[in-house]
Design a protein around this motif. Sequence first.
Motif, PDB file in Angstrom:
ATOM      1  N   VAL A   1       0.865  -1.186   0.000  1.00 53.23           N
ATOM      2  CA  VAL A   1       0.000   0.000   0.000  1.00 53.23           C
ATOM      3  C   VAL A   1       0.899   1.232   0.000  1.00 53.23           C
ATOM      4  O   VAL A   1       2.066   1.173   0.398  1.00 53.23           O
TER       5      VAL A   1
ATOM      6  N   GLU B   1      -3.175  -2.026  -5.212  1.00 59.09           N
ATOM      7  CA  GLU B   1      -2.436  -3.018  -4.436  1.00 59.09           C
ATOM      8  C   GLU B   1      -1.274  -3.553  -5.255  1.00 59.09           C
ATOM      9  O   GLU B   1      -1.402  -3.837  -6.437  1.00 59.09           O
TER      10      GLU B   1
ATOM     11  N   ARG C   1      -3.326  -5.983   5.248  1.00 56.10           N
ATOM     12  CA  ARG C   1      -4.681  -6.353   4.812  1.00 56.10           C
ATOM     13  C   ARG C   1      -5.690  -6.130   5.935  1.00 56.10           C
ATOM     14  O   ARG C   1      -6.839  -5.765   5.686  1.00 56.10           O
TER      15      ARG C   1
ATOM     16  N   THR D   1      -6.685  -2.455   5.895  1.00 55.44           N
ATOM     17  CA  THR D   1      -7.282  -1.934   4.664  1.00 55.44           C
ATOM     18  C   THR D   1      -8.353  -2.917   4.208  1.00 55.44           C
ATOM     19  O   THR D   1      -8.472  -4.008   4.757  1.00 55.44           O
TER      20      THR D   1
ATOM     21  N   SER E   1     -10.178  -4.699   0.615  1.00 56.40           N
ATOM     22  CA  SER E   1     -10.206  -4.856  -0.835  1.00 56.40           C
ATOM     23  C   SER E   1     -11.431  -4.137  -1.395  1.00 56.40           C
ATOM     24  O   SER E   1     -12.470  -4.041  -0.736  1.00 56.40           O
TER      25      SER E   1
ATOM     26  N   ARG F   1      -7.432  -1.114  -3.127  1.00 56.50           N
ATOM     27  CA  ARG F   1      -7.689  -1.279  -1.699  1.00 56.50           C
ATOM     28  C   ARG F   1      -8.204   0.028  -1.112  1.00 56.50           C
ATOM     29  O   ARG F   1      -7.709   1.102  -1.420  1.00 56.50           O
TER      30      ARG F   1
END
Length: 480
Positions: free
Chosen positions: A200, A260, A231, A234, A236, A271
């Motif tokens: 990111v 991403e 992950r 954040t 998806s 993301r």
Amino acid sequence: MSDADPQYVEGAINTIPLDRLMLSSLNVRQTERAADVESLAEDIAARGLKQNLVVIPAHFMTGESRSTREGGKSWEGMFEVIAGGRRYQALQRLVADERLPADHPVPCMVEVRDAAAETSLSENLHCVAMNPADEFEAFRVIVEKFGSDHVAVGLCAKRFGVTVKHVQGRLRLASLAPDILEALRKNAITLDSAKAYAGVEDHALQLKVFKAQEKSSYSPHNPSSVRGALRDKTLSAEDATVRFVGLDAYIAAGGRVEAEMFMGTWGDQQRVVDISLIEKLAAEKAEPMLAPAAKADGFKSGLFARGVGNAAKWPKAPQGMERYISYYQDKAPTKAELKKSIAVYAVSNDGSGIAKIGHFHTPKPREPQEEHDWEAEYRAAARERAINRRAGQLAAYQIGSFKGTPLEGHAFWPVNHVPPIDFDNDEEHAYVAVLIRLPIADIDAQRAEAERLIDEEAVAKEAEKAAAAQQQAQTEEQDA
């Protein structure tokens, strides 16, 4: 030189036509000899050959000849490449693509054959790879020179013979948080770890995970752990909450979306970075849906849990209510009871709306629980275990003392369970466990004596502690 064309000076840089060169079996690099030749060819086409080759006069025993010379034709005037084999193959690739003539002049240092292996080893042994951080920065500077847009990235990729995605990845790595980039320069983290952090773009998020990893006692900066942490912080763009709110609505509210990268099997997805914003928008969108859904499901009202499905975080229970868990209930709630309860909804797993995940209810009055003095019960249980243990020991002695037997001086009562064989600390002896089979009646007969001994030892231990405490107090008083 007797075995080469006299026009070429030994020990000096000579210009030799490419079609008079061939690979040599004396080159010490025998693996990955053609690694990344295509990108090297593009680099040479764009900037020319920046480093000469090192060659020796050719010989049929070591020269990796082309088919035109396998029929016994003369080797005179030919040279074997002992250093710079990849550059030679890249030049050949350009000839095959008709981007260079077959006799393209190549700068070569001509060596004697006896020094071939030593020269080849020296070149490969003392080649130090560029620090990855320097490579990233170099790509950034070059792309900015072209204009810092998609066209510039494409031009840079073409000039270096790499893909656009490769250049984009290097630019993402070049834009890492300075502290993380510096850690890479100092080899405090690996390139794979740096790629994980670059998954990111948000520097604050990168540093938050980086600082947490620095405190980790187990495999800090592990790429898999870093990706997992990123992950978790954040979402998806395909997450159910994002689908429920709508990506356009999130962006319109000021939310940030990042591409991403380096995230493994998940691919280059988008993301959502502002988790608190997307959850706020989801709660706002769900609010007008709660009352109709609760009414349809037969509940008094409804509350919203932030998250998706059963993984959502439940809101705080209304006063006087608690979460309904069927496992602890004698029977299912009646319709009348549900009408007094409050349903809890979360974003559905497919993001199409909201779904009920449970409810709060008013619990039935519970009979007061009997109070326990757990500490006293623990002490009583420990005392009982000690008495049983001592009674067993006394019963074993009743069978016959170990005195006068071969076991005298070798029999010990284990403090805890021991394995059949346990080596002593002196490394010269071992304890062998033996079980003695006794009638329970014999053990019970010793309980009174065992209890007396245990209590007597407890009193002595307390007296010893009291004496030690008094001595400590006197010492402190004297010191004062």
